[in-house]
Each structure stands twice: as structure tokens, then as C-alpha cells.
Write a protein that holds these residues in place. Structure first.
Motif, PDB file in Angstrom:
ATOM      1  N   VAL A   5       0.868  -1.182   0.000  1.00 13.29           N
ATOM      2  CA  VAL A   5       0.000   0.000   0.000  1.00 13.29           C
ATOM      3  C   VAL A   5       0.899   1.225   0.000  1.00 13.29           C
ATOM      4  O   VAL A   5       1.852   1.312   0.763  1.00 13.29           O
ATOM      5  CB  VAL A   5      -0.912   0.012   1.252  1.00 13.29           C
ATOM      6  CG1 VAL A   5      -1.755   1.271   1.276  1.00 13.29           C
ATOM      7  CG2 VAL A   5      -1.782  -1.231   1.289  1.00 13.29           C
ATOM      8  N   ASN A   6       0.578   2.161  -0.877  1.00 13.49           N
ATOM      9  CA  ASN A   6       1.341   3.400  -0.959  1.00 13.49           C
ATOM     10  C   ASN A   6       1.188   4.148   0.362  1.00 13.49           C
ATOM     11  O   ASN A   6       0.080   4.510   0.757  1.00 13.49           O
ATOM     12  CB  ASN A   6       0.812   4.247  -2.125  1.00 13.49           C
ATOM     13  CG  ASN A   6       1.586   5.537  -2.292  1.00 13.49           C
ATOM     14  OD1 ASN A   6       2.090   6.111  -1.341  1.00 13.49           O
ATOM     15  ND2 ASN A   6       1.646   5.984  -3.544  1.00 13.49           N
ATOM     16  N   LYS A   8       1.810   7.151   1.254  1.00 11.43           N
ATOM     17  CA  LYS A   8       1.234   8.498   1.140  1.00 11.43           C
ATOM     18  C   LYS A   8      -0.296   8.419   0.995  1.00 11.43           C
ATOM     19  O   LYS A   8      -1.031   9.171   1.640  1.00 11.43           O
ATOM     20  CB  LYS A   8       1.845   9.196  -0.081  1.00 11.43           C
ATOM     21  CG  LYS A   8       1.664  10.680  -0.100  1.00 11.43           C
ATOM     22  CD  LYS A   8       2.473  11.293  -1.228  1.00 11.43           C
ATOM     23  CE  LYS A   8       2.364  12.800  -1.202  1.00 11.43           C
ATOM     24  NZ  LYS A   8       3.169  13.421  -2.243  1.00 11.43           N
ATOM     25  N   GLN A   9      -0.779   7.473   0.153  1.00 11.11           N
ATOM     26  CA  GLN A   9      -2.223   7.295  -0.015  1.00 11.11           C
ATOM     27  C   GLN A   9      -2.855   6.778   1.279  1.00 11.11           C
ATOM     28  O   GLN A   9      -3.966   7.184   1.637  1.00 11.11           O
ATOM     29  CB  GLN A   9      -2.504   6.319  -1.160  1.00 11.11           C
ATOM     30  CG  GLN A   9      -2.181   6.874  -2.519  1.00 11.11           C
ATOM     31  CD  GLN A   9      -2.397   5.846  -3.623  1.00 11.11           C
ATOM     32  OE1 GLN A   9      -2.345   4.641  -3.386  1.00 11.11           O
ATOM     33  NE2 GLN A   9      -2.603   6.342  -4.846  1.00 11.11           N
TER      34      GLN A   9
END
Length: 112
Positions: A5-6, A8-9
Motif C-alpha cells: 500500500v502506498n 502516502k495514499q
């Protein structure tokens, strides 16, 4: 963070939900003390997650369990030694092996 999972997102999504994550910097070791022993986390990462005013902590790292040593009172050693006619050293060893259980130590020393 969650793998794949990114970050930042993930942080943006958590912010939308009113969650806040703060990593505690420079943690090298965390110890969780219990009655039977201690969980030791090496190379630990600790993240505080605040949601609705309550903070919980996520802990990751290399964990191992260290058992606490059993304390054997001298009176227990004398009792086991007198009941089984063995030396105090033998009685203490049996008590340690039986985690301080007097009855089990006596049974162990009298069973043949």
C-alpha cells in the motif's frame, strides 16, 4: 505500514477518517513483561495510531520469549528435602524443574 500500500495514499485515507499515525523514532528494543516471562522485541518499530481521541500502538520486530526464573523459598527446599530424604541441592533442583510446585517435586523424587 501495510505492505503493498502506498504510504502516502494510506496516510491521506487515514486523515480523511480522522486517524493520525505517528512513528516513535529510534526504538531499538521493546519488552512486554508478563507473569510467566518477557516478550522481547528487537529492531522494533512502534507506531501510535490516534482515533477518536484514543491512541493505540502497533508493534513490530523480531520477538523472542524469555521465561522468568522461578523463585524457590528456602522453606520449600527444606520441606521437600525432609519429606523425600534427599539433599537440599537435590530438592531445589526438583523444585526448579517443577516450577516451584512442592507436591510435584515430592512425587518426582519419590517415584522410582
Amino acid at each position: 505500514m501495510m505492505p503493498g500500500v502506498n504510504p502516502k495514499q494510506m496516510k491521506a485515507a487515514m486523515k480523511k477518517m480522522g486517524m493520525k499515525m505517528d512513528e516513535i523514532a529510534d526504538v531499538s528494543k521493546v519488552v512486554v513483561y508478563t507473569a510467566s516471562g518477557n516478550y522481547v522485541f528487537l529492531n522494533a518499530e512502534v507506531v501510535g495510531i490516534t482515533m477518536q481521541g484514543q491512541t493505540s500502538y502497533q508493534l513490530t520486530g523480531e520477538v523472542h520469549f524469555e521465561e522468568t526464573a522461578v523463585e524457590i523459598p528456602e522453606s520449600d527446599v527444606e520441606l521437600v528435602a525432609s519429606q523425600t530424604s534427599v539433599s537440599p541441592e537435590t530438592a531445589r533442583a526438583a523444585l526448579v524443574e517443577c516450577n516451584g510446585d512442592i507436591a510435584e517435586a515430592i512425587l518426582k523424587l519419590t517415584a522410582v
